[in-house]
Design a protein around this motif. Sequence first.
Motif, mmCIF file in Angstrom:
data_model
loop_
_atom_site.group_PDB
_atom_site.id
_atom_site.type_symbol
_atom_site.label_atom_id
_atom_site.label_comp_id
_atom_site.label_asym_id
_atom_site.label_seq_id
_atom_site.Cartn_x
_atom_site.Cartn_y
_atom_site.Cartn_z
ATOM 1 N N HIS A 169 0.849 -1.202 0.000
ATOM 2 C CA HIS A 169 0.000 0.000 0.000
ATOM 3 C C HIS A 169 0.881 1.247 0.000
ATOM 4 O O HIS A 169 0.650 2.189 -0.773
ATOM 5 C CB HIS A 169 -0.909 -0.010 1.229
ATOM 6 N N ALA A 172 2.599 1.544 -3.445
ATOM 7 C CA ALA A 172 1.669 2.004 -4.486
ATOM 8 C C ALA A 172 1.383 3.494 -4.330
ATOM 9 O O ALA A 172 1.354 4.246 -5.320
ATOM 10 C CB ALA A 172 0.364 1.208 -4.409
ATOM 11 N N ASN A 173 1.201 3.924 -3.093
ATOM 12 C CA ASN A 173 0.950 5.339 -2.805
ATOM 13 C C ASN A 173 2.124 6.201 -3.262
ATOM 14 O O ASN A 173 1.957 7.221 -3.947
ATOM 15 C CB ASN A 173 0.713 5.503 -1.296
ATOM 16 N N GLN A 176 2.576 6.403 -7.109
ATOM 17 C CA GLN A 176 1.605 7.276 -7.761
ATOM 18 C C GLN A 176 1.875 8.747 -7.473
ATOM 19 O O GLN A 176 1.871 9.582 -8.379
ATOM 20 C CB GLN A 176 0.187 6.904 -7.292
ATOM 21 N N PHE A 210 -0.618 -2.004 -6.264
ATOM 22 C CA PHE A 210 -1.864 -1.799 -5.513
ATOM 23 C C PHE A 210 -2.706 -3.076 -5.494
ATOM 24 O O PHE A 210 -3.157 -3.531 -4.431
ATOM 25 C CB PHE A 210 -2.646 -0.655 -6.151
ATOM 26 N N TYR A 238 -7.141 0.882 1.375
ATOM 27 C CA TYR A 238 -6.923 0.586 -0.044
ATOM 28 C C TYR A 238 -8.027 1.222 -0.900
ATOM 29 O O TYR A 238 -7.757 1.798 -1.961
ATOM 30 C CB TYR A 238 -6.902 -0.926 -0.269
ATOM 31 N N GLY A 242 -7.506 3.955 -3.893
ATOM 32 C CA GLY A 242 -7.946 3.676 -5.258
ATOM 33 C C GLY A 242 -8.929 4.711 -5.772
ATOM 34 O O GLY A 242 -8.826 5.187 -6.912
ATOM 35 N N TRP A 245 -7.307 8.149 -6.688
ATOM 36 C CA TRP A 245 -6.610 8.220 -7.973
ATOM 37 C C TRP A 245 -7.541 8.620 -9.113
ATOM 38 O O TRP A 245 -7.112 9.211 -10.100
ATOM 39 C CB TRP A 245 -5.962 6.875 -8.302
ATOM 40 N N SER A 258 -4.260 11.112 -1.067
ATOM 41 C CA SER A 258 -3.503 9.863 -1.065
ATOM 42 C C SER A 258 -2.807 9.675 0.275
ATOM 43 O O SER A 258 -2.784 8.568 0.836
ATOM 44 C CB SER A 258 -2.468 9.851 -2.198
#
Length: 278
Positions: A169, A172-173, A176, A210, A238, A242, A245, A258
């Motif tokens: 997590h 992925a954060n 991005q 993610f 999560y 999502g 985004w 985020s």
Amino acid sequence: MFRIKNINRASKGLFTFSYLSFDIVFSVFANLFFFRHYFQTKLNLSLVLLYLTSVWALYLTDHLWDARKEIAPLSLRSQFYLQNQSKIQWAIAILCLSALVFGFVWEWEFLRQNQTYLFCFLIVLVLVVKQLSPVPKEILVSVFYTWGILLPFSNAKGFPLIVVSFFLHVLANVLQTYQIDRERDKIQNTITLNLWLSPSLAKGLAILVFLSGFSFLCFGFGSQTIPFVFFSGMGLSYFWLGVTWYIFPKPSLQKLFSELSYLPMFLPPIIFFFSGLR
């Protein structure tokens, strides 16, 4: 007209909240208490304050450093930091002094036990500042953020599924949000994955990480390794990330929300508090 003024005032307050890294501080607080309940480990108030003051000082210093290096046209955050440079320097000094007091007076044993982490972190910090790190910044930030959050919890050793899911997590954060600063990182020659990947590939990698993290979380819940209340907290985290985004195309709002995606991690502590469980 009154409504527009209120909206503008609220928007300005929201961005100031983000510029001063309050979102990061709240996220760290949420993560600590989530894992405090998951691993059933007591957290001293002095340790929590050590974390919050250290992280806050680090992020304020990083943002001020970026503002001083940035080449015109300056971002809104950099303009804010340069306009309030003196106040922010005082804040950093007070936070650093507070962290030193909490660490050396009340949490010396904790620091001594985790000297490996501190030593590695300082080495990596120097390498990043000197632009000598061979490892992309996204990986370093994700690893040291996760590692740092889990330091007080000896039960985290062995990489249980919830830890793997949490790390993915975070990764992925970071993947991005770092795309938002792609051009600035290129100008400053910061070693990031954005130097090597196109925007579409970087976004695809973030989505893959993610989905992998959420899959680990679901597997942990399905195999009864992760209790429902903790699955709910991290699952909502999560979900928040999502949705962010796709709802907030504006970079500044996307970055703020985020970072706030960790707020659902407060869910298990809140449930335990009101139910009387520990």
